[in-house]
Design an enzyme around this catalytic site. Structure first.
Site, short mmCIF file in Angstrom:
data_model
loop_
_atom_site.label_atom_id
_atom_site.label_comp_id
_atom_site.label_asym_id
_atom_site.label_seq_id
_atom_site.Cartn_x
_atom_site.Cartn_y
_atom_site.Cartn_z
N ASP A 1 5.65 -0.44 5.67
CA ASP A 1 5.68 -1.92 5.70
C ASP A 1 6.68 -2.55 4.74
O ASP A 1 6.89 -3.77 4.79
CB ASP A 1 4.29 -2.52 5.42
CG ASP A 1 3.29 -2.23 6.53
OD1 ASP A 1 3.72 -1.77 7.60
OD2 ASP A 1 2.09 -2.46 6.31
N ASP B 1 -8.51 -0.77 7.28
CA ASP B 1 -7.29 -1.54 7.01
C ASP B 1 -7.53 -2.63 5.98
O ASP B 1 -6.58 -3.19 5.44
CB ASP B 1 -6.79 -2.19 8.30
CG ASP B 1 -6.40 -1.18 9.37
OD1 ASP B 1 -5.78 -0.16 9.03
OD2 ASP B 1 -6.73 -1.41 10.55
N ASP C 1 2.52 -4.04 0.42
CA ASP C 1 1.68 -4.81 1.35
C ASP C 1 1.77 -6.30 1.07
O ASP C 1 0.77 -7.01 0.98
CB ASP C 1 0.23 -4.33 1.26
CG ASP C 1 -0.62 -4.82 2.44
OD1 ASP C 1 -0.05 -5.13 3.50
OD2 ASP C 1 -1.86 -4.92 2.29
#
Length: 315
Positions: free
Chosen positions: A144, A289, A105
């Protein structure tokens, strides 16, 4: 797992103890997707029998097949083996997310962390794959990671590409009945040509294909269009899966619309087909999130029943 009839005990022993010569489709080996009784919404439902939101969350979310995310765990092989074994015992197909790469992330930051070093990650992912073994499974590989290259240094990018390639090699070698998908970002993050280059560099040829829209809100139609565009640049087109957990209303125009936006709604539940190889709930609906959007006080990875209900109602 479906068993086959054997003419003798000796022959059965050979069949059951020997790994398959070629990989089998985990879809054909099972009878539907696994519903995890220990998912975050399921645990909340169990622990809140008198809450007025319970029936909605149980009926619309916790009773549905949802992927389980796996991060840093010293006992990852046994943890994965237990989860996939439980699914196998019900003849169901589990969906797992490998989420432990260093610099995880890198752009969003709310779910940062991951393994402490490249060596630690190699040990972890090798154990993760071994925990699955010959049991049927679907694995989404490092959401991601490829899309976030713009937030990494060149040294970090090179390391990540190598680690992802190692992950694909381990899954290919140790989990032959697994369909694994390298994450390829989403329709609003990067160009299809760039993503295709990164997928090839990271070893997509070793596994089944790639995933799109994980933890995001783009519609299934937008996601399929993006995935098909990526395939146009891959050289050899690969199957892909779409995360539909929260995409029924699409993504709004807010630049921060990836993070607990208002107005999102549950998408179609897990199934094969639908324009992709599979439509899956990869993100757990109701899990934040990050401390942002309509849940500013809820850390990433934490289940919030109000978020869940808003997803059910589309508000």
């Amino acid at each position: 797992m479906r068993w086959i009839a054997c003419p003798t005990v000796a022959v059965c022993a050979v069949v059951l103890l020997s790994p398959p010569a070629t990989a089998a489709s985990p879809i054909s080996l099972t009878s539907g997707f696994y519903v995890n009784p220990s998912s975050a919404p399921a645990v909340w439902v169990q622990n809140n029998p008198n809450d007025s939101r319970r029936a909605q969350i149980q009926g619309s979310i916790s009773s549905q097949p949802i992927a389980r995310w796996f991060g840093n765990d010293a006992n990852i092989a046994s943890t994965v083996a237990s989860h996939t074994g439980a699914a196998d015992g019900q003849d169901k197909l589990p969906v797992l997310v490998a989420y432990n790469i260093p610099n995880r992330d890198a752009c969003g930051g709310h779910s940062g962390g991951g393994a402490g070093s490249a060596g630690a990650y190699r040990t972890w992912i090798a154990s993760f794959a071994a925990g699955i073994g010959t049991k049927p499974a679907v694995v989404i590989v490092e959401p991601d990671a490829l899309a976030a290259y713009g937030c990494l240094t060149q040294v970090q990018r090179d390391e990540m590409a190598g680690l992802l390639r190692y992950a694909t090699e381990q899954l290919k070698a140790k989990a032959p009945n697994t369909y694994a998908y390298l994450d390829a970002g989403n329709a609003g993050w990067g160009t299809p040509s760039t993503m295709a280059y990164r997928l090839n560099e990271a070893g997509v040829a070793n596994i089944r294909g790639f995933s799109v829209n994980v933890s995001n809100y783009y519609t299934t139609s937008q996601s399929i269009t993006y995935a098909n565009a990526v395939n146009g640049f891959l050289g050899t087109a690969r199957p892909f899966v779409v995360d539909t957990s929260r995409n029924a209303n699409g993504r709004n125009s807010d630049p921060n619309g990836w993070c607990n936006p208002a107005g999102a709604k549950l998408g179609v539940t897990a199934r094969t087909g639908g324009g992709a190889e599979m439509l899956l709930w990869v993100k757990t609906p109701g899990v934040s999130d990050g401390p942002c959007g309509i849940a500013p006080g809820t850390p990433a990875g934490t289940f919030n029943p109000d978020l869940a209900v808003r997803l059910i109602n589309g508000t």
